[in-house]
Each structure stands twice: as C-alpha cells, then as structure tokens.
Enzyme design. Structure first.
Site, PDB file in Angstrom:
ATOM      1  N   ASN A  16     -12.546  -0.579   0.061  1.00 52.18           N
ATOM      2  CA  ASN A  16     -11.400  -0.206  -0.775  1.00 52.18           C
ATOM      3  C   ASN A  16     -10.192   0.016   0.130  1.00 52.18           C
ATOM      4  O   ASN A  16     -10.041   1.073   0.741  1.00 52.18           O
ATOM      5  CB  ASN A  16     -11.725   1.046  -1.585  1.00 52.18           C
ATOM      6  CG  ASN A  16     -12.821   0.781  -2.589  1.00 52.18           C
ATOM      7  OD1 ASN A  16     -12.578   0.148  -3.614  1.00 52.18           O
ATOM      8  ND2 ASN A  16     -14.035   1.223  -2.280  1.00 52.18           N
ATOM      9  N   GLU A  17      -9.365  -1.014   0.196  1.00 52.68           N
ATOM     10  CA  GLU A  17      -8.224  -1.031   1.107  1.00 52.68           C
ATOM     11  C   GLU A  17      -7.044  -0.251   0.525  1.00 52.68           C
ATOM     12  O   GLU A  17      -7.050   0.101  -0.656  1.00 52.68           O
ATOM     13  CB  GLU A  17      -7.811  -2.495   1.367  1.00 52.68           C
ATOM     14  CG  GLU A  17      -8.921  -3.363   1.978  1.00 52.68           C
ATOM     15  CD  GLU A  17      -9.171  -3.066   3.460  1.00 52.68           C
ATOM     16  OE1 GLU A  17      -8.790  -1.988   3.954  1.00 52.68           O
ATOM     17  OE2 GLU A  17      -9.767  -3.937   4.129  1.00 52.68           O
ATOM     18  N   PRO A  18      -6.019   0.050   1.353  1.00 48.52           N
ATOM     19  CA  PRO A  18      -4.841   0.763   0.846  1.00 48.52           C
ATOM     20  C   PRO A  18      -4.338   0.145  -0.465  1.00 48.52           C
ATOM     21  O   PRO A  18      -4.253  -1.080  -0.584  1.00 48.52           O
ATOM     22  CB  PRO A  18      -3.826   0.591   1.975  1.00 48.52           C
ATOM     23  CG  PRO A  18      -4.685   0.529   3.207  1.00 48.52           C
ATOM     24  CD  PRO A  18      -5.913  -0.240   2.799  1.00 48.52           C
ATOM     25  N   THR A  74      -8.542  -5.079   8.836  1.00 46.54           N
ATOM     26  CA  THR A  74      -9.995  -5.060   8.644  1.00 46.54           C
ATOM     27  C   THR A  74     -10.607  -6.382   9.094  1.00 46.54           C
ATOM     28  O   THR A  74     -11.637  -6.409   9.786  1.00 46.54           O
ATOM     29  CB  THR A  74     -10.318  -4.825   7.147  1.00 46.54           C
ATOM     30  OG1 THR A  74      -9.757  -3.568   6.761  1.00 46.54           O
ATOM     31  CG2 THR A  74     -11.804  -4.855   6.880  1.00 46.54           C
TER      32      THR A  74
END
Ligand code: GLP
Length: 260
Positions: free
Chosen positions: A148-150, A167
């Site tokens: 779950n990225e920014p 990532t």
C-alpha cells in the site's frame, strides 16, 4: 504508539517469536487456530528463522496455524524463485509442520479480469477464518505496508496496486534490473490490515530511520500509509536501535503478553 526498541534485530525478532509461540499455544489450549498475517522482505527473516528453530528444538507446532500473506507481485508465478510464494516456502512453510491447506497467499499469475473476484475471495477467506489474530508487517522506504503505497486510503481492501518507483528500485537487485521488476502487485488493503486484532511491525537499520520517524513520530497521513497504525488499538512497532534514532524513545525491549 507502542514502540519497542531492542539492541539488535535478532533480539527484537526473538521477542516477537516468543509472543507468536504463546499465541499459538494459547489458541491450541482453546481448541482453536491461531490466524497469522505474514510479511515478506528481509525484515521478517530473523523471526522466521527463530520460529523454525523453536519448531525443531522446542517442539513448537504449527498444526493449528492458519496464515494469510500480505501481497504478491502480479505476473510472477509461484514456482518463480522471486515470488513471495517461493520466499515464504523457503523461509518458513517448508521448514515447519503447517498443513499446506492452511497457507493462503495472493495469486500472482492471474488475468486482470479475474483479479476483483480473487481479491473478494481472499477477504472472504480471512473472515471465514475468524479474522487475523496477529498481523506481521515490515515497512517499505516509501512508508508502505504490504504494497500500500503513498496515497492508499485507510479503508482500502485487497486489490491490484501500482508499485512506487522507489519500491521497484529497492527490488531491482532481486530481479536483476529495474526493467524486470513487476509494475503491479496484489496486496491486502490498509483496511484489511487494520482489521487484525493485533499488529507487529518490524524495522531494522539506519536505512529505515527516516521512514520510521515519518510513520510513527508525526501525523497520520495517507502520504505514509504505515502511520495508520497509530490509530490501531493494539499495534506495536519493533525496532533495533539504528532504526529508532529519529523517533522518541519508547519502552526498551519490553516483553509483551499476548493480548486477547
Ligand atoms: C516489500 C514488501 C513489504 C515489506 C517491504 C520492506 O515491498 N511487499 O511487505 O515490508 O518490502 O522490505 P524489507 O523488509 O526487505 O526492507
């Protein structure tokens, strides 16, 4: 925030392994399964090695353990050594007595049109298992949990996500170059993770100090999805001293009893 600082990644991982063993034994005494959410990456390696040692030398059994992994690269098959499926079997599942049918992981080799149904089914399996007792997490340098990225919402569910370039660059060595790193992954959502009854996030080394401070020493923000853990009633952060240099000092290496 419950921040536990240990002299080393090994001592922190051993403390967490003992906590997991207590959970497994407690659940067995109740005739129930212990439902664990599991993570990949370098951070949990000492933990998995210690759990394997406890299985071999102390008789810790995984017969009543059910697992759900956080994530998997999209387009990578199970048999690929770079898949999280392979990682988990190499590091833990093949080395303990967990029944294969108790292991659940997102499927990487899946057509786009099948993804929604797969993700719904994964959430349903977690519910049917009674929910996750303890979710293990690492943290990416973007502040991600799972993948779950920014920008990921607090209520997001298991879904297909695009990986942040930082990532992908962190994964490029394993994949032999950035061009080989998948663009997408299937991950449990932040909402899925936060529904776990308890959570333990691990971070080691000075390379994680900035993101640890951003996640747990500042405000809750979708710019750093790991910061959502601040709002969880039973989330603990396990740090070695180097990862902790930029956050306020918490309880030092305190052992916790299994909560609930
Ligand atoms: C990957 C995983 C995350 C993990 C993160 C940190 O991106 N999807 O679940 O927490 O990397 O990895 P490491 O523990 O190797 O630093």
């Amino acid at each position: 925030m419950d921040i536990r600082i240990f002299p080393s990644a090994e001592s922190a991982s051993h403390s967490l392994a003992r906590r997991i063993a207590r959970l497994i034994d407690f659940k067995r005494s109740e005739g129930k399964a212990a439902v664990l959410g599991l993570a990949t990456g370098k951070s949990p390696l000492f933990l998995y090695a210690e759990l394997v040692r406890m299985h071999r030398e102390e008789g810790l059994s995984f017969g009543n353990v059910v697992t759900f992994n956080l994530d998997e690269y999209h387009g990578i098959g199970r048999e690929d050594p770079r898949s999280y499926w392979s990682f988990m079997h190499r590091s833990l599942f093949d080395l303990v007595d967990i029944p294969p049918e108790n292991v659940h992981m997102p499927e990487g080799m899946i057509f786009r049109e099948e993804i929604d149904a797969f993700c719904h089914g994964y959430e349903e399996k977690i519910r049917t298992a009674g929910g996750i007792d303890l979710q293990i997490l690492g943290i990416g340098r973007t502040g991600h949990i799972g993948f779950n990225e920014p920008g990921a919402g607090r209520d997001s569910r298991t879904n297909l996500v695009r990986l942040d370039e930082l990532t992908r660059s962190d994964a490029s060595r394993e994949f032999g170059g950035m061009e080989n790193v998948p663009l997408n992954a299937i991950t449990m959502g932040c909402g899925t993770i936060l529904e776990a009854r308890s959570i333990a996030l691990m971070a080691w080394g000075e390379g994680k100090a900035d993101v640890v401070a951003a996640a747990f020493g500042g405000e809750v923000s979708d710019r750093v999805p790991a910061s959502y853990l601040q709002e969880h009633p039973a989330a603990a952060v396990y740090l070695d001293e180097r990862a902790a240099i930029l956050v306020g000092r918490g309880s030092r290496g305190k052992e916790s009893c299994f909560e609930g």
